[in-house]
Motif scaffolding. Structure first.
Motif, mmCIF file in Angstrom:
data_model
loop_
_atom_site.group_PDB
_atom_site.id
_atom_site.type_symbol
_atom_site.label_atom_id
_atom_site.label_comp_id
_atom_site.label_asym_id
_atom_site.label_seq_id
_atom_site.Cartn_x
_atom_site.Cartn_y
_atom_site.Cartn_z
ATOM 1 N N THR A 180 -12.272 -21.670 98.864
ATOM 2 C CA THR A 180 -12.134 -21.669 97.643
ATOM 3 C C THR A 180 -13.762 -22.106 96.463
ATOM 4 N N ALA A 181 -14.882 -22.201 97.544
ATOM 5 C CA ALA A 181 -15.707 -22.859 96.927
ATOM 6 C C ALA A 181 -16.304 -20.541 96.894
ATOM 7 N N GLN A 182 -16.277 -19.647 97.449
ATOM 8 C CA GLN A 182 -15.976 -18.657 97.580
ATOM 9 C C GLN A 182 -15.401 -18.041 96.157
ATOM 10 N N LEU A 183 -13.932 -17.780 96.609
ATOM 11 C CA LEU A 183 -13.692 -17.665 95.497
ATOM 12 C C LEU A 183 -14.073 -18.375 94.334
ATOM 13 N N LEU A 184 -14.453 -19.129 93.904
ATOM 14 C CA LEU A 184 -14.852 -19.615 92.714
ATOM 15 C C LEU A 184 -15.740 -19.443 92.497
ATOM 16 N N GLY A 185 -17.048 -19.093 93.245
ATOM 17 C CA GLY A 185 -17.970 -17.743 92.348
ATOM 18 C C GLY A 185 -18.095 -16.320 92.378
ATOM 19 N N LYS A 186 -16.708 -16.055 92.003
ATOM 20 C CA LYS A 186 -16.992 -14.790 92.173
ATOM 21 C C LYS A 186 -16.224 -14.575 90.835
ATOM 22 N N LEU A 187 -15.381 -16.133 90.182
ATOM 23 C CA LEU A 187 -14.991 -15.680 89.493
ATOM 24 C C LEU A 187 -15.780 -15.569 87.596
ATOM 25 N N SER A 188 -15.690 -15.219 87.000
ATOM 26 C CA SER A 188 -16.292 -14.889 85.517
ATOM 27 C C SER A 188 -14.859 -15.222 84.223
ATOM 28 N N GLY A 189 -15.266 -14.918 83.311
ATOM 29 C CA GLY A 189 -14.244 -15.249 82.515
ATOM 30 C C GLY A 189 -15.288 -16.800 81.657
ATOM 31 N N PRO A 190 -14.454 -17.277 80.390
ATOM 32 C CA PRO A 190 -14.644 -18.786 80.520
ATOM 33 C C PRO A 190 -15.435 -20.230 81.129
ATOM 34 N N THR A 224 -20.722 -25.163 92.993
ATOM 35 C CA THR A 224 -19.977 -24.415 92.374
ATOM 36 C C THR A 224 -19.449 -24.400 90.175
ATOM 37 N N PRO A 225 -19.582 -23.349 90.536
ATOM 38 C CA PRO A 225 -18.887 -23.316 88.915
ATOM 39 C C PRO A 225 -17.321 -22.847 88.151
ATOM 40 N N TYR A 226 -16.954 -24.008 87.993
ATOM 41 C CA TYR A 226 -15.311 -23.975 87.298
ATOM 42 C C TYR A 226 -15.213 -22.546 86.254
ATOM 43 N N ARG A 227 -14.971 -21.366 86.432
ATOM 44 C CA ARG A 227 -15.081 -20.907 85.700
ATOM 45 C C ARG A 227 -13.287 -20.424 85.335
ATOM 46 N N LEU A 228 -13.187 -19.962 84.583
ATOM 47 C CA LEU A 228 -11.573 -19.592 84.119
ATOM 48 C C LEU A 228 -10.844 -18.496 84.858
ATOM 49 N N GLY A 229 -11.751 -16.690 85.198
ATOM 50 C CA GLY A 229 -11.347 -16.284 85.878
ATOM 51 C C GLY A 229 -10.896 -14.946 84.450
ATOM 52 N N PRO A 230 -10.912 -14.151 84.684
ATOM 53 C CA PRO A 230 -10.481 -13.157 86.349
ATOM 54 C C PRO A 230 -11.043 -13.241 86.808
ATOM 55 N N GLY A 231 -11.704 -13.409 87.739
ATOM 56 C CA GLY A 231 -11.799 -12.127 88.924
ATOM 57 C C GLY A 231 -12.157 -11.039 89.494
ATOM 58 N N PRO A 232 -12.891 -11.002 90.845
ATOM 59 C CA PRO A 232 -12.440 -9.426 91.460
ATOM 60 C C PRO A 232 -10.998 -9.585 91.889
ATOM 61 N N THR A 233 -10.565 -8.417 92.200
ATOM 62 C CA THR A 233 -8.739 -8.125 92.556
ATOM 63 C C THR A 233 -9.370 -9.147 93.970
ATOM 64 N N LEU A 234 -8.141 -9.544 94.248
ATOM 65 C CA LEU A 234 -7.348 -10.178 95.471
ATOM 66 C C LEU A 234 -6.274 -9.366 96.460
ATOM 67 N N ARG A 235 -6.574 -9.691 97.586
ATOM 68 C CA ARG A 235 -5.492 -9.625 98.062
ATOM 69 C C ARG A 235 -4.925 -10.285 99.613
ATOM 70 N N LEU A 236 -3.515 -10.962 98.857
ATOM 71 C CA LEU A 236 -3.271 -11.808 99.879
ATOM 72 C C LEU A 236 -1.783 -11.494 100.740
ATOM 73 N N VAL A 237 -2.514 -11.530 101.392
ATOM 74 C CA VAL A 237 -0.551 -11.189 102.979
ATOM 75 C C VAL A 237 -0.605 -12.120 103.584
ATOM 76 N N VAL A 266 -1.287 -7.957 95.000
ATOM 77 C CA VAL A 266 -2.687 -7.800 94.380
ATOM 78 C C VAL A 266 -2.671 -7.896 93.473
ATOM 79 N N GLY A 267 -3.978 -8.750 92.769
ATOM 80 C CA GLY A 267 -4.093 -8.447 91.394
ATOM 81 C C GLY A 267 -5.376 -9.709 91.626
ATOM 82 N N GLY A 268 -6.152 -10.050 90.050
ATOM 83 C CA GLY A 268 -7.801 -10.359 89.944
ATOM 84 C C GLY A 268 -7.164 -11.934 89.915
ATOM 85 N N LEU A 269 -8.219 -12.936 90.212
ATOM 86 C CA LEU A 269 -7.769 -14.345 90.589
ATOM 87 C C LEU A 269 -8.005 -15.332 88.987
#
Length: 745
Positions: A360-370, A383-396, A237-240
């Motif tokens: 991935t397009a959905q994930l990158l769309g949620k990222l903020s940062g530079p 799709t905007p290519y930003r570095l993040g971090p973005g909202p928190t994800l949980r990978l199982v 669990v962590g920001g992307l």
């Protein structure tokens, strides 16, 4: 182990008993010296090659010898003088006639290297001779392009994942095919290895979560069958954060932008480095998990191309930083074998999952940062290519490990004078999906090579060294089949295997041709490329097709051995020179590799209907290489080249001389080793130059020395990672663990 040892013991016994094999006739003049004959007889009893020579020595009975002695006593000096003059005249006339008759026929062997003999007698001792050009034409005659095409199509339609019933059935079919070709020996080798598979009951999942860990929304993985073998189990669990290709320099660039990968999940794109290296780099920088996706920019630079990877397709790939069964590092995984409780240091401790471009397009769309640097941006639409971090994800990740039987199939053509020295050619048989390019092409090439060499044997070809054809299992999990066999028979292979040739990844395009190889084989490859027809341009050699005028041919063709090749295992672990040939496209690679879209139709379409012709060109290169390696008196390995290779490595290591000196280290030992090797190689070259190539026993001795010299520096294979490995080591980063599978450059 007993079966393999028994095979070579039987070869030795048969070598001592088959008196019908005529090799090369050698007549010695000083047969009257009984003491010298007694000494030679003792040596022949110990050396199989000398024993074969002894079969060809002329014999004389005692009665005839006494008659000649009595006759010599009655000869006068005058008669002796006349006899000598008559014999000399007869010899001179016969020599002139022989020279005139033979001069024209010798033109066919000009292609061969001057330091080796191209003669070979038929097994019926009829005296007919096969030269290099004859063997090349014979191979060309029996190689069947239509059969190659049919085999690729048929194999790509079969379900053949490791451990499956389909794979077991295919294993027995290939064994039967080997047996039908009347090979000298055919057998199967089974190992029980730890493989990882996705859990159909508990599939891997990806969710957006809030700060308290509560699930907000699930990102539906479009194909739950796509996974990364050897990923750690559990959740992260962590920001992307977007980390480009996941290379070391990408991680360092993030830190320079005050975006520390530590404590985050990383999103990385396919390309430049393997899945395993991406995950290893992420773990070294403290990341909690990794998502790997295919960006259209890396696989579809031309938007007008008809064949495109679907945006809903994820790509399969293992993440073990090494080869072989990671749960028995350094040990062969035979059944009922007790292993110490250790694991490969190359296993990741963080979860990893492949995702599609649409996810991935959905994930990158949620990222903020530079905003990402321009060279980091792909071509996902809108799709905007930003570095993040973005909202928190949980990978199982719920992949499970199970002990799985894997089967490798072996077929051998026994050499006539050096049967205990052999050339190994192998191909991966398993595939995660259809695997047309991944393993169907290689397996079809292997079967066709077996068929072609078997036909050549029935028509007079007898290799001096044994040819060993192998179909490997569990290649998709990190060349497990090949590596486990190496681990089981390492002592013998290190001394007896002369060269390994990999047929994997042979056809991924048709524009460029690459040879991923040990330096020892470079000169031989160059000569063969000049004798193989280009599959693209009629009347042009393959050498002419791939070499750009004004450029070094090695720059265009030669590549270092990658860790994900079975050839790497043979060189890095067994010290055996190895090569893997590949046709590729200019620019981005074949887009369907390691996906369910790697079908015969897509591969054939990507090559615009030219798949059989390109596969045949690879077969011609490999076939001629095998003929030279198994047929020449002296192994055509350029063992003197390592002096320059080592010097190049020293130059790269000198970049870190300051860091090395600070740690109390020096490069003096490398300079000393290089000097010792050069002196040894030069001594051997001088001895070979001044020797008689017709002396079978002497040639065998030189071949043994060539093989031992060639296996002295196995680590030279890992040229592509010298800089990154050294950089990480100097900075204190543990990129390569103590597992045997890592190279000790």
């Amino acid at each position: 182990m007993e079966r393999f040892r028994g095979f070579f013991l039987k070869a030795h016994q048969e070598l001592s008993s088959h008196h019908s094999y005529t090799i090369y006739k050698q007549v010695e003049e000083d047969q009257g010296k009984q003491l010298e004959e007694d000494e030679k007889q003792e040596e022949r009893e110990e050396d199989p090659a000398a024993l074969i020579m002894h079969m060809e020595l002329p014999t004389t009975n005692k009665q005839g010898q006494k008659q000649r002695e009595c006759g010599r006593q009655n000869l006068t000096p005058k008669i002796i003088t006349h006899l000598i003059l008559i014999n000399f005249l007869v010899f001179t006339v016969a020599f002139l006639f022989g020279y005139i008759a033979f001069r024209g026929s010798c033109q066919s062997c000009k292609d061969a290297m001057s330091e080796v003999s191209d003669e070979e007698l038929n097994p019926d001792n009829s005296g007919s001779t096969l030269y290099w050009a004859d063997l090349r034409d014979m191979f060309h005659k029996y190689l069947d392009e239509e059969q190659l095409k049919s085999s690729i199509r048929t194999i790509s339609l079969l379900e053949r994942s490791s451990g499956s019933p389909g794979m077991t059935a295919l294993s027995h079919q290939i064994r039967d095919m080997f047996s039908q070709q009347k090979l000298d020996h055919v057998w199967m080798d089974t190992h029980y290895v730890g493989l990882q598979f996705p859990d159909p009951v508990r599939p891997n999942t990806l969710h957006w979560v809030d700060g308290s860990g509560n699930v907000l929304r699930e990102l539906q993985l479009e194909d739950p069958d796509v996974y990364c073998p050897y990923s750690a189990q559990g959740s992260a669990v962590g920001g992307l954060i977007y980390a480009n290709y996941g290379r070391l320099k990408d991680m360092e660039a993030l830190q320079e932008k005050d975006l520390d990968p530590k404590g985050h999940l990383l999103l990385v794109r396919i390309g430049h480095v393997s899945f395993a290296e991406k995950v290893s780099n992420a773990e070294a920088f403290g990341a909690l998990g990794v998502l790997i996706y295919p960006d259209p920019a890396d696989i579809h630079p031309d938007p007008h191309k008809k064949l495109r990877l679907s945006n809903h397709t994820a790509v399969y790939g293992h993440v073990h930083m090494g080869t072989g069964d990671p749960y028995t590092p350094g040990f062969p995984s035979f059944n009922q074998t007790q292993f110490p409780p250790v694991e490969s240091s190359g296993l990741p401790s963080i979860p990893v999952q492949p995702v599609s471009a649409s996810i991935t397009a959905q994930l990158l769309g949620k990222l903020s940062g530079p905003e990402a640097p321009q060279e980091w941006k792909g071509t996902l639409s809108d799709t905007p290519y930003r570095l993040g971090p973005g909202p928190t994800l949980r990978l199982v990740v719920n992949n499970y490990r199970t002990s799985t039987p894997i089967i490798s199939i072996f077929g051998c053509i026994e050499g006539r004078s050096e049967p205990d020295h052999y050339i190994v050619v192998g191909a991966q048989r398993d595939a995660w999906g259809p695997g047309a390019a991944k393993s169907a092409v290689g397996t079809a090439l292997l079967l066709e090579l077996v068929h072609t060499f078997s036909a050549m044997m029935r028509n007079g070809f007898q290799p001096r060294r044994s040819l060993l054809f192998v179909s490997w299992d569990a290649g998709d999990f990190g060349n497990v089949g090949a590596t486990e066999w190496l681990e089981g028979y390492l002592t013998m292979l290190h001394l007896k295997a002369a060269v390994y040739v990999s047929l994997d990844n042979a056809v991924l395009g048709d524009d460029q041709f690459h040879a991923k190889t040990s330096p020892l084989l470079t000169s031989l490859i160059e000569s063969i490329l000049k004798q193989v027809d280009s599959p693209n341009h009629s009347g042009q050699s393959l050498y002419d097709q791939v070499v750009v005028p004004g450029q070094s041919w090695e720059t265009e063709v030669i590549r270092p051995l990658p860790m994900d090749s079975s050839a790497y295992s043979f060189t890095a672990f067994g010290g055996v020179p190895a090569v893997e040939f590949s046709f590729t496209e200019k620019g981005p690679p074949y887009p369907f590799l390691n996906t369910k879209e790697d079908t015969y139709k897509n591969l054939h379409g990507a090559l615009q209907g030219r798949l059989p012709a390109v596969a045949r060109a690879v077969a011609m290169v490999v076939g001629q290489l095998l003929i030279r390696l198994s047929h020449d008196h002296l192994l055509p390995l350029d063992f003197g080249c390592y002096g320059d290779v080592i010097l190049k490595h020293i130059g790269r290591l000198n970049e870190f001389s300051g860091d090395l000196k600070a740690r109390g280290l020096t490069l003096q030992w490398i300079y000393s080793a290089r000097g010792d090797y050069i002196r040894s190689a030069e001594k051997l070259q001088k001895e070979i130059y001044s020797s008689e190539e017709s002396n079978e026993r002497l040639m065998r001795m030189y071949n043994v020395r060539i093989m031992r010299n060639s296996t002295s520096y196995p680590s030279m294979c890992h040229q592509q990672s010298t800089h990154s490995v050294t950089s990480s080591w100097v900075k204190g980063t543990t990129l390569w663990g103590p597992s045997w599978s890592t190279c000790s450059c």
